[in-house]
Scaffold this active site. Structure first.
Site, PDB file in Angstrom:
ATOM      1  N   LYS A  53      13.058  11.346   8.509  1.00 14.27           N
ATOM      2  CA  LYS A  53      12.559  10.159   9.208  1.00 14.27           C
ATOM      3  C   LYS A  53      13.607   9.048   9.160  1.00 14.27           C
ATOM      4  O   LYS A  53      14.313   8.880   8.159  1.00 14.27           O
ATOM      5  CB  LYS A  53      11.244   9.699   8.570  1.00 14.27           C
ATOM      6  N   SER A 128       3.143   6.533  11.789  1.00 13.00           N
ATOM      7  CA  SER A 128       4.447   6.205  12.336  1.00 13.00           C
ATOM      8  C   SER A 128       5.437   7.363  12.306  1.00 13.00           C
ATOM      9  O   SER A 128       6.497   7.302  12.921  1.00 13.00           O
ATOM     10  CB  SER A 128       5.041   5.032  11.553  1.00 13.00           C
ATOM     11  N   SER A 152       0.591   7.464   7.726  1.00 15.14           N
ATOM     12  CA  SER A 152       1.678   7.753   8.660  1.00 15.14           C
ATOM     13  C   SER A 152       2.269   9.147   8.554  1.00 15.14           C
ATOM     14  O   SER A 152       3.085   9.531   9.383  1.00 15.14           O
ATOM     15  CB  SER A 152       2.801   6.714   8.495  1.00 15.14           C
TER      16      SER A 152
END
Length: 453
Positions: A53, A128, A152
């Site tokens: 990420k 997210s 997330s």
């Protein structure tokens, strides 16, 4: 896509071939799950390629949190999870798209554009960590790392049909994670199945002296100890699914039925209304975000505004040009709840209520092994679905409790809605009992044998 378990048995030449295949797939894909083709960064070391990420530091890579304000920032060091990957025959290979600074539930707020859900490209992948989940579900990554502040990892895993694990707070080092809300953030795996989640979790777990919140515990060995034959006492929360869609409620009831048939004991428990948890979570997270993001000012690193006449204008223009709307909204609200005259009414009260929630979870876990809930109120929705930010915030209603209390939680795909979209369910365990999460999920995964492709 080959699983992580399978990939770990490949030779280095076979891994290089795999990386080339992934790179070609990413270049041909329109999901926008990766920020750019992974070969443009190169691998962080030799080993099985793991998607990272874009808020986890990888030495020598441009890390932006999908925000214009960090444009050009190159990480000078590895996050501790990267070092752990390297020690376990894995390596970072590519950066995944995400909501800007991890503030969102749809991966629509990235400066790199939206990420599409591989199950239906007209729908969001969640957020997210939407890029990580979309890549794993879309066959563009063996496995991925995400971060979970209020759901997330788990919510995009549910939307895309992956397994997502949020470890206990302190179980995995946060050193090198660009913070959104330091008291909630936790790094965890998004994978194709429970075995892979267990393997990747074991690789990144363990004490880290560079993280003051790291628990002084050895790396876990959950994969070695996976046991599908354990039986658990599982709590369901009264009135907890009233906000879920009919499809999610049906999947919930059918999964409960399967758990009972497998020999698990199901009991009812009651907790504070989850709508209170939403308020508490957002007050605290926005307050911490306003503090954490104060460092991004255009002076030390990242984007710097041009044609400015003094320092004040540099700060104002750099931040107003660099941050997106949702990040600005949360910074402003965070500053408001911390301001003189409002601190006691909002932030202090939210912290007091957070303690009550933790106590409620602890009391429930005195009598049960696990808690079972949905992950999200609906399956993946269309782009631009939410009429207001508040609607988006409410989509976290089932996931934020684990973050408020620091408990481990896992999202497992259990069903498909009439449109063929995945629906995930969540198990929550007592602190540092990820083994039970993985055991029950491993058994349920094999029992349901859900085919999503």
């Amino acid at each position: 896509m080959i699983t992580l378990k399978q990939a770990l048995s490949l030779s280095q030449d076979e891994l290089e071939t795999l990386k080339n295949e992934i790179d070609a797939k990413v270049r041909a894909s329109d999901l926008n799950a990766y920020i750019k083709a992974p070969s443009l960064n190169g691998a962080s070391a030799k080993g099985v390629p793991i998607l990272i990420k874009d808020n986890i530091s990888v030495k020598g890579w441009e890390i932006t949190c999908s925000s214009k304000i960090l444009e050009g920032y190159v990480a000078p060091y590895h996050a501790s999870v990267m070092e752990n990957l390297h020690q376990n025959s894995m390596a970072g290979f590519g950066l995944s798209n995400m909501d800007e600074f991890a503030m969102g539930s749809t991966t629509e707020s990235s400066c790199y554009g939206i990420t599409k859900n591989p199950r239906d490209k007209n729908r969001v992948p969640g957020g997210s960590s939407g890029g990580s989940a979309a890549a794993v579900a879309g066959g563009l990554a063996v496995a991925a790392l995400g971060s979970d502040t209020g759901g997330s990892i788990r919510q995009p895993a549910s939307y895309c049909g992956c397994v997502g694990l949020k470890p206990t707070y302190g179980r995995v080092s946060r050193y090198g994670l660009i913070a959104y809300c330091s008291s909630f953030d936790q790094i965890g795996p998004i994978t194709q199945n429970v075995e892979d989640a267990s393997i990747l979790f074991d690789a990144i777990s363990g004490y880290d002296s560079k993280d003051s919140t790291s628990a002084n515990l050895k790396p876990t060995q959950t994969f070695k100890n996976l046991n599908r034959d354990k039986r658990f006492k599982i709590a369901v929360l009264m009135d907890h699914i009233k906000d879920a869609s009919n499809e999610v409620q049906l999947a919930y009831e059918n999964t409960l039925k399967a758990l009972k048939e497998m020999g698990h004991e199901i009991v009812e428990k009651k907790m504070l209304d989850s709508h209170y948890q939403i308020s508490i979570y957002y007050i605290i997270s926005m307050a911490e975000a306003s503090s954490n993001l104060a460092r991004f000012d255009g002076v030390r690193y990242g984007r710097r505004a041009q044609n400015i006449k003094d320092l004040k204008e540099l700060y104002l223009k750099s931040r107003s040009e660099g941050f997106g709307d949702e990040v600005k909204r949360r910074i402003m609200l965070g500053n408001f709840v911390l301001s003189s005259g409002y601190y006691d009414a909002y932030y202090l009260k939210a912290q007091q209520m957070r303690l009550i929630i933790k106590e409620q979870y602890n009391k429930i876990f005195e009598e049960v092994d696990l808690i079972f809930t949905p992950v999200a109120p609906t399956s993946a929705h269309l782009f631009n679905y939410h009429a207001s930010p508040l609607e988006m915030y409410l989509s976290d209603i089932y996931t934020i409790g684990a973050n408020l209390s620091g408990l481990p939680a896992l999202s497992l795909p259990v069903a498909k809605d009439p449109l063929g979209l995945p629906i995930g369910m969540q198990f929550i365990a007592k602190a540092f009992d990820e083994q039970s999460l993985l055991d029950v999920s491993y058994a349920l995964e094999q029992e349901l044998d859900l085919k999503l492709d």
